[in-house]
Write a protein that holds these residues in place. Structure first.
Motif, mmCIF file in Angstrom:
data_model
loop_
_atom_site.group_PDB
_atom_site.id
_atom_site.type_symbol
_atom_site.label_atom_id
_atom_site.label_comp_id
_atom_site.label_asym_id
_atom_site.label_seq_id
_atom_site.Cartn_x
_atom_site.Cartn_y
_atom_site.Cartn_z
ATOM 1 N N HIS A 1 -3.698 72.598 15.699
ATOM 2 C CA HIS A 1 -4.620 71.571 16.198
ATOM 3 C C HIS A 1 -4.380 70.244 15.508
ATOM 4 O O HIS A 1 -4.416 69.177 16.139
ATOM 5 C CB HIS A 1 -6.064 72.029 15.995
ATOM 6 C CG HIS A 1 -7.072 71.121 16.624
ATOM 7 N ND1 HIS A 1 -7.857 70.266 15.900
ATOM 8 C CD2 HIS A 1 -7.407 70.925 17.929
ATOM 9 C CE1 HIS A 1 -8.640 69.581 16.709
ATOM 10 N NE2 HIS A 1 -8.387 69.969 17.949
ATOM 11 N N SER A 2 -4.114 70.272 14.199
ATOM 12 C CA SER A 2 -3.819 69.031 13.471
ATOM 13 C C SER A 2 -2.535 68.397 13.999
ATOM 14 O O SER A 2 -2.443 67.174 14.147
ATOM 15 C CB SER A 2 -3.689 69.320 11.975
ATOM 16 O OG SER A 2 -4.923 69.708 11.427
ATOM 17 N N GLY A 3 -1.533 69.235 14.291
ATOM 18 C CA GLY A 3 -0.298 68.718 14.854
ATOM 19 C C GLY A 3 -0.513 68.069 16.213
ATOM 20 O O GLY A 3 0.081 67.030 16.528
ATOM 21 N N PHE A 4 -1.386 68.662 17.012
ATOM 22 C CA PHE A 4 -1.713 68.107 18.327
ATOM 23 C C PHE A 4 -2.353 66.728 18.188
ATOM 24 O O PHE A 4 -1.986 65.774 18.889
ATOM 25 C CB PHE A 4 -2.647 69.063 19.067
ATOM 26 C CG PHE A 4 -3.107 68.562 20.407
ATOM 27 C CD1 PHE A 4 -2.295 68.711 21.521
ATOM 28 C CD2 PHE A 4 -4.344 67.966 20.544
ATOM 29 C CE1 PHE A 4 -2.730 68.262 22.769
ATOM 30 C CE2 PHE A 4 -4.779 67.512 21.785
ATOM 31 C CZ PHE A 4 -3.972 67.658 22.901
ATOM 32 N N LEU A 5 -3.310 66.596 17.274
ATOM 33 C CA LEU A 5 -3.978 65.314 17.070
ATOM 34 C C LEU A 5 -2.998 64.260 16.550
ATOM 35 O O LEU A 5 -3.046 63.091 16.963
ATOM 36 C CB LEU A 5 -5.143 65.471 16.089
ATOM 37 C CG LEU A 5 -6.316 66.321 16.569
ATOM 38 C CD1 LEU A 5 -7.338 66.492 15.455
ATOM 39 C CD2 LEU A 5 -6.981 65.699 17.799
ATOM 40 N N LEU A 6 -2.116 64.673 15.636
ATOM 41 C CA LEU A 6 -1.116 63.737 15.126
ATOM 42 C C LEU A 6 -0.205 63.264 16.250
ATOM 43 O O LEU A 6 0.146 62.076 16.329
ATOM 44 C CB LEU A 6 -0.300 64.394 14.010
ATOM 45 C CG LEU A 6 0.877 63.586 13.442
ATOM 46 C CD1 LEU A 6 0.425 62.213 12.940
ATOM 47 C CD2 LEU A 6 1.562 64.369 12.328
ATOM 48 N N ASN A 7 0.181 64.157 17.131
ATOM 49 C CA ASN A 7 1.046 63.770 18.242
ATOM 50 C C ASN A 7 0.373 62.745 19.150
ATOM 51 O O ASN A 7 1.030 61.824 19.649
ATOM 52 C CB ASN A 7 1.452 64.992 19.062
ATOM 53 C CG ASN A 7 2.454 64.639 20.140
ATOM 54 O OD1 ASN A 7 3.564 64.217 19.859
ATOM 55 N ND2 ASN A 7 2.047 64.783 21.399
ATOM 56 N N LEU A 8 -0.926 62.886 19.366
ATOM 57 C CA LEU A 8 -1.638 61.895 20.178
ATOM 58 C C LEU A 8 -1.535 60.511 19.549
ATOM 59 O O LEU A 8 -1.360 59.505 20.252
ATOM 60 C CB LEU A 8 -3.110 62.292 20.333
ATOM 61 C CG LEU A 8 -3.421 63.489 21.230
ATOM 62 C CD1 LEU A 8 -4.925 63.730 21.280
ATOM 63 C CD2 LEU A 8 -2.879 63.272 22.637
ATOM 64 N N GLY A 9 -1.650 60.459 18.219
ATOM 65 C CA GLY A 9 -1.495 59.183 17.538
ATOM 66 C C GLY A 9 -0.080 58.650 17.662
ATOM 67 O O GLY A 9 0.139 57.456 17.913
ATOM 68 N N LEU A 10 0.909 59.524 17.508
ATOM 69 C CA LEU A 10 2.305 59.093 17.595
ATOM 70 C C LEU A 10 2.655 58.546 18.976
ATOM 71 O O LEU A 10 3.497 57.641 19.100
ATOM 72 C CB LEU A 10 3.227 60.265 17.266
ATOM 73 C CG LEU A 10 3.257 60.716 15.800
ATOM 74 C CD1 LEU A 10 4.010 62.032 15.675
ATOM 75 C CD2 LEU A 10 3.886 59.652 14.911
ATOM 76 N N GLU A 11 2.030 59.070 20.007
ATOM 77 C CA GLU A 11 2.365 58.629 21.366
ATOM 78 C C GLU A 11 2.074 57.149 21.574
ATOM 79 O O GLU A 11 2.723 56.495 22.394
ATOM 80 C CB GLU A 11 1.609 59.486 22.386
ATOM 81 C CG GLU A 11 2.159 60.903 22.479
ATOM 82 C CD GLU A 11 1.483 61.746 23.538
ATOM 83 O OE1 GLU A 11 2.098 62.720 24.013
ATOM 84 O OE2 GLU A 11 0.323 61.440 23.909
ATOM 85 N N THR A 12 1.112 56.601 20.844
ATOM 86 C CA THR A 12 0.772 55.178 20.993
ATOM 87 C C THR A 12 1.193 54.358 19.781
ATOM 88 O O THR A 12 0.840 53.183 19.677
ATOM 89 C CB THR A 12 -0.742 55.002 21.214
ATOM 90 O OG1 THR A 12 -1.463 55.502 20.059
ATOM 91 C CG2 THR A 12 -1.207 55.745 22.453
ATOM 92 N N LEU A 13 1.955 54.946 18.854
ATOM 93 C CA LEU A 13 2.280 54.261 17.602
ATOM 94 C C LEU A 13 3.004 52.935 17.830
ATOM 95 O O LEU A 13 2.676 51.919 17.209
ATOM 96 C CB LEU A 13 3.134 55.176 16.720
ATOM 97 C CG LEU A 13 3.543 54.616 15.352
ATOM 98 C CD1 LEU A 13 2.319 54.335 14.492
ATOM 99 C CD2 LEU A 13 4.489 55.583 14.637
ATOM 100 N N ALA A 14 3.990 52.924 18.708
ATOM 101 C CA ALA A 14 4.779 51.704 18.914
ATOM 102 C C ALA A 14 3.929 50.551 19.433
ATOM 103 O O ALA A 14 4.035 49.422 18.941
ATOM 104 C CB ALA A 14 5.937 51.990 19.879
#
Length: 421
Positions: free
Chosen positions: A273-286
């Protein structure tokens, strides 16, 4: 792919008819058809996932994405940025070894290196971040195993000259570890400048939403661990079936050793679940980093001309001590964080903070929302004004982390708070 595309597509590719969004594998265990298949994974953990103490399919996808963004060959997520810092050193050093670190790094890392690792028999030798190559060289001992630095320091906003430290490190057969938390791979890719290992506190800009604590270690895949200084990489690991990391995992010996030894034993791994939340953040990082930097330079210029502000430390401002290094290593922006000295000392710093309406007064940084911290009344509240100055902290200093709100609203909030003094 370019970074904006990698943020969305690296690490996970849906199968035909599979979920478009990366799924959460919320499971501690994984089933196999035979005992031989389980044994094969114990012999080679890259074959499959066996237990979520050290690998998980959701987190694995995130690791692949971060490695791709950093131009590394592999990555391993950890339960916190502090654990990433700890494991990055323990993977190279044991009792009786030393390593060199720039003195301008996150305060929690200073404590970890100077006190906790000392108890384990590992010496940290600090050097000024602005030291020349001869001064850095003078800190290296026969038992030194690595050099460590932070791209953009928290909270002093000093810039680490990666190429300079990499040159000294490699001349001595040592890997360079760089904490790239504030810059993120969007603003700087330390491996391109000679770093061998990159770490992050993913709790900051990568997550971006203040949802969960985490860290990551990225293996650059270029350092030669067979140079005679790192026997643990080149000799059979009796704790893991006689594996020789530089022979059996030549593509990424550093990260495989970290996973098979340290993560296996410490189990400091994030959940699916933590990995999923981190991925959501990474998707908009740029897109977020672009906005953070655009807002921050606007706020920094405004504050630097305000009569109630003594000074603003932001490397994107012309005239800043680190402006030239900022143009070299972070030409597209220097994050959203700055240090602001309010005239009138501690009382006025507190008054300014308490008068803000949009910006949150909190012990966090690099959030989507603007937030502030007053070290003299929080993290360093036990010190007198004289002691604060001795530590390089002006009593009126405020760490300002500019968020993604409309910049006019941020400026209005700041202006109203300054006028309240």
């Amino acid at each position: 792919m370019r970074d904006e595309t990698k943020c969305l597509h690296s690490g996970y590719t849906p199968e035909n008819g599979g979920p478009r969004v990366m799924p959460i594998y919320q499971s501690t265990t994984f089933r196999f058809n035979s005992t031989d298949e389980i044994a094969a994974v114990f012999d080679d953990p890259t074959k499959a996932h066996i237990y979520s103490r050290f690998t998980n399919p959701t987190v694995d996808a995130v690791e692949k994405k971060i490695a791709d963004l950093e131009h590394g060959v592999a990555a391993m997520c950890t339960s916190s940025g502090q654990m990433a810092s700890l494991m990055s050193i323990l993977n190279l050093c044991q009792a009786g070894d030393s390593f060199v670190s720039a003195s301008a790094i996150y305060g929690g890392t200073v404590n970890l290196f100077a006190y906790t690792l000392k108890k384990l028999g590992i010496e940290c030798i600090f050097v000024d971040v602005d030291a020349d190559e001869d001064e850095i060289q003078a800190k290296i001992k026969p038992n030194t195993k690595a050099i460590f630095g932070e791209t953009l320091t928290n909270p002093s906003l000093q810039i680490f000259d990666i190429e300079k430290f990499a040159h000294v490190a490699h001349k001595n057969g040592l890997p360079l570890i760089v904490d790239n938390t504030f810059a993120t791979p969007i603003l700087c890719k330390p491996i391109d400048f000679g770093a061998d290992v990159v770490i992050h506190s993913t709790s900051k800009y990568m997550d971006g939403h203040a949802l969960q604590v985490g860290g990551v270690i990225v293996d650059g895949g270029k350092f030669d661990y067979t140079n005679g200084k790192f026997s643990e990489f080149c000799e059979p690991d009796e704790s893991y079936h006689g594996t020789i990391y530089t022979r059996d995992y030549a593509f990424a010996p550093y990260i495989i050793k970290a996973r098979m030894q340290l993560m296996r034993d410490f189990g400091a791994y994030p959940s699916g679940h933590s990995g999923f939340l981190l991925n959501l953040g990474l998707e908009t990082l740029a897109v977020r980093m672009e906005r953070y930097c655009k807002n921050a330079i606007t706020v920094a210029k405004y504050l630097s001309n305000h009569p109630k502000v003594e000074s603003v430390n932001y490397p994107g401002l012309e005239g800043n001590k680190y402006y030239s290094l900022a143009q070299k290593y972070l030409p597209n922006g220097q994050s959203g964080v700055m240090a602001v000295n309010i005239k009138g000392g501690k009382a006025n710093g507190i008054k300014f903070m308490d008068s803000l309406k949009i910006a949150s007064n909190e012990v966090h940084v690099a959030d989507i929302r603007t937030c502030v911290l007053h070290p003299a009344s929080a993290t360093h509240r036990q010190l007198s004004d004289e002691q604060l100055v001795a530590c390089g902290i002006n009593p009126g200093l405020v760490r300002l982390s500019v968020g993604l709100e409309n910049v006019e609203d941020i400026l209005k909030d700041i202006d109203d708070a300054l006028n309240a003094i």
